[in-house]
Design an enzyme around this catalytic site. Structure first.
Site, PDB file in Angstrom:
ATOM      1  N   TYR A  56      -4.966  -0.454   3.536  1.00  0.00           N
ATOM      2  CA  TYR A  56      -4.272  -0.230   5.001  1.00  0.00           C
ATOM      3  C   TYR A  56      -2.617  -0.837   4.911  1.00  0.00           C
ATOM      4  O   TYR A  56      -2.569  -1.760   4.018  1.00  0.00           O
ATOM      5  CB  TYR A  56      -4.982  -0.369   6.287  1.00  0.00           C
ATOM      6  CG  TYR A  56      -5.639  -1.753   6.533  1.00  0.00           C
ATOM      7  CD1 TYR A  56      -5.286  -2.819   5.859  1.00  0.00           C
ATOM      8  CD2 TYR A  56      -6.464  -1.844   7.489  1.00  0.00           C
ATOM      9  CE1 TYR A  56      -5.757  -4.219   6.554  1.00  0.00           C
ATOM     10  CE2 TYR A  56      -6.976  -3.185   7.758  1.00  0.00           C
ATOM     11  CZ  TYR A  56      -6.698  -4.310   7.282  1.00  0.00           C
ATOM     12  OH  TYR A  56      -7.406  -5.473   7.706  1.00  0.00           O
ATOM     13  N   GLU A  57      -1.951  -0.434   6.018  1.00  0.00           N
ATOM     14  CA  GLU A  57      -0.554  -0.963   6.084  1.00  0.00           C
ATOM     15  C   GLU A  57       0.433  -0.801   4.772  1.00  0.00           C
ATOM     16  O   GLU A  57       1.130  -1.545   4.294  1.00  0.00           O
ATOM     17  CB  GLU A  57      -0.406  -2.547   6.667  1.00  0.00           C
ATOM     18  CG  GLU A  57      -1.124  -2.871   7.870  1.00  0.00           C
ATOM     19  CD  GLU A  57      -0.572  -1.955   8.745  1.00  0.00           C
ATOM     20  OE1 GLU A  57       0.135  -1.356   8.691  1.00  0.00           O
ATOM     21  OE2 GLU A  57      -1.565  -1.812   9.749  1.00  0.00           O
ATOM     22  N   GLY A  58       0.010   0.442   4.217  1.00  0.00           N
ATOM     23  CA  GLY A  58       0.624   0.843   3.012  1.00  0.00           C
ATOM     24  C   GLY A  58      -0.126   0.338   1.855  1.00  0.00           C
ATOM     25  O   GLY A  58      -0.291  -0.860   1.563  1.00  0.00           O
TER      26      GLY A  58
END
Length: 589
Positions: free
Chosen positions: A441-443
């Site tokens: 997550y978060e890229g």
């Protein structure tokens, strides 16, 4: 049980990441070491004594959804109240809205401790802190006045709503829509998935930051706007009003971080008979929402990197404790009766030292990134631009390398525990389960590697990264001339790793200059690990020069792990053609 490593954290902040000379120079006003030490000590106490004991019940009971409301595990709501009463949410918040205005370095150091104690707890405030930064930089004065103080204090929590079923990392595919209501507000319609802390019972209001498209907005990412959508509408006097048309329709059943509610959020569906359309307010300019959200995302990426460091620290502590208790086999250096504790066996020692070294270099990289962010905020002119470039360069390293380390170290922790690591009783498996989301997550970490190569290597005309490498080489030179006993071949190993890094960097920059971006991106992931290992070796050496008790671990890393940079350089320089050829065999007709 986790015990916050306050001494190691303080040492890395001061002597590796650069806090001590900054304090001595008055960079952060009257902030001094005494206050820094007091903050870290109390954060360590709270994490150890109050957060960590609730980890197990959070993992076992998880968050529960019933009738669109989420109930957190027993004791967690009260824990959160004690946490905000301690002022921890406001640590680095803007002073204008009740924050303490302390450096990001202190915020992420405390964040490491919350996440080490219970990652599912630490992730919630992370999104609130990101929302604070996005609103502080981009929202209207009216929105700031109404929402920021309670977000800074933690009385309300914030979320980040990007992902949709058809749009994972590709935000150009977003479909959620926003319709102007003619009174300065908008009506938001759509579905968002994987929304961390989208619904919970910690606070009586939740402030959602939502990406959506206006009518006739340009296609792709150029047509995305950002909106503030509260769970409950807020009156001009700050009192809560009517329920907004937004609700949680489902919770994901996840591999780990069970106590963190990962929500499917529905906007504008007429919740409980409300007139359809969630009421929202524009943040920043129309069709410029992605730039606003990236303020929040960059904050979140460093914070997620700290989750990797945090889980690695806890896994290491647990593994060392177990290895000193578990007895198996004979060992030549064990003089006691019966079987030896497994910590005496060389292979177990190798695993434990690898865990320690990787954790320490991930911490050093992440804290150095936070330091660059702090320096960019207080500097001016060219100096500020240079520090921004440094923060931009280190952010993908802090996020991707640190979260890879979290998974690798947690996995080694399971290995050290042997069969006991594969069952839930010891807790080693739970850490591995928790760690596995952070590289996603978060890229995803692959996206971080693309960002590093395609966007960050060209910074400052391409020379900024070479100035950074030059600083790292100065550290290797310092080891060579130090005459400190015990470094062995550390200086030579560092020189080789940094030469590998320089060669790989110039190779990728040449490909980019020639328009051969696909070939450059083929080497992005190995390059990110290469620069992280090389930088990490230099940071370990810097720490060892400041404290000679750290020399042995520095030498172990240099002589046992740092040689990986040669293979990584070969993957960067020579791997693109074979990757492209083999990749075609994976594509279905």
């Amino acid at each position: 049980m986790y015990r916050a490593p306050v001494e190691d954290i303080a040492f890395t902040l001061k002597h590796v990441a650069g806090l001590k000379p900054a304090l001595e120079a008055g960079t952060f006003g009257d902030l001094g070491e005494d206050l820094v030490d007091a903050i870290l000590a109390e954060a360590g106490r709270f994490a150890t004594d109050e957060v960590a004991p609730l980890y197990k019940i959070g993992d076992e009971r998880g968050a529960v959804l019933k009738d669109a409301a989420v109930t957190m595990p027993p004791g967690w709501k009260e824990l959160y109240r004690r946490w905000i009463d301690g002022g921890w949410n406001a640590l680095s918040g803007p002073e204008e809205f009740g924050g303490q205005g302390l450096p990001t370095m202190l915020g992420v150091a405390a964040l490491e401790m919350w996440n080490s104690a219970a990652m599912a707890f630490g992730i919630g405030p992370t999104l609130t802190m990101g929302a604070v930064e996005a609103l502080d930089k981009h929202a209207s004065e009216a929105l700031k006045a109404k929402y920021l103080a309670k977000l800074v204090s933690g009385e309300w929590m914030g979320t980040m709503n990007l992902t949709e079923p058809q749009a994972g990392s590709d935000l150009a595919a977003l479909r959620s829509r926003a319709e102007p209501a003619g009174d300065g507000t908008y009506r938001i319609f759509g579905q968002k998935i994987f929304i961390t802390y989208g619904e919970h019972d910690f606070t009586d209001n939740i402030i959602h930051l939502v990406l959506a498209r206006l009518p006739d907005a340009p296609a792709g990412t150029r047509g995305i706007s950002l909106f503030l959508v509260p769970k409950f509408l807020v009156g001009d006097d700050g009192a809560l009003g009517a329920r907004n048309d937004v609700f949680c329709s489902g919770l994901e059943h996840k591999l780990g971080i069970h106590a963190s509610p990962t929500c499917t959020m529905i906007y504008g569906d007429g919740f409980q008979g409300i007139k359809p359309g969630a009421i929202g307010w524009l943040i920043g300019e129309e069709n410029k929402g992605l730039a606003c959200m990236f303020t929040m995302m960059n904050n979140a990426r460093l914070c997620v990197g700290m989750q990797g460091v945090a889980v690695a620290e806890t896994a290491t502590q647990k593994a060392i404790a177990y290895a000193n208790e578990r007895r198996q086999g004979k060992a030549s250096d064990f003089a006691g009766a019966g079987m030896a504790p497994i910590v005496h066996h060389p292979d177990v020692q190798r695993n434990l030292l690898t865990m320690q070294a990787l954790t320490q270099i991930a911490r050093a990289i992440s804290y150095s990134c936070a330091h660059a962010i702090d320096r960019a905020r207080v500097a001016e002119g060219e100096a500020a631009a240079n520090w921004r470039d440094r923060a931009n360069l280190l952010t993908p390293l802090a996020k991707a390398f640190s979260t890879d380390v979290g998974v690798d170290v947690a996995s080694l922790g399971v290995q050290v525990h042997g069969g006991m690591g594969f069952i839930e009783e010891t807790g080693a498996a739970a850490l591995y389960r928790d760690a596995r989301i952070a590289p996603i997550y978060e890229g995803t970490n692959g996206i971080q590697a693309i960002d590093l190569v395609a966007r960050k290597l060209p910074l400052g005309g391409g020379e900024h990264v070479h100035r950074y490498i030059g600083e790292l080489k100065a550290g290797a030179d310092a080891v060579r001339i130090s005459n400190v006993e015990g470094f062995g071949r550390t200086a030579d190993s560092l020189d080789q790793a940094l030469d590998d890094l320089s060669e790989a960097t110039r190779f990728l920059q040449k490909l980019l200059a020639e328009g051969r971006s696909d070939e450059a991106l083929a080497g992005a992931t190995p390059y990110l690990r290469l620069i992280s290992l090389a930088a990490g070796g230099a940071y370990l050496a810097q720490g060892a020069l400041a404290d000679h008790g750290r020399v042995a671990l520095c030498r172990f890393f240099a002589e046992n792990l740092l040689g990986e940079t040669r293979a990584l350089k070969e993957r960067v320089v020579g791997g693109a053609e074979s990757l492209a050829a083999a990749g075609k065999t994976l594509i279905s007709a």
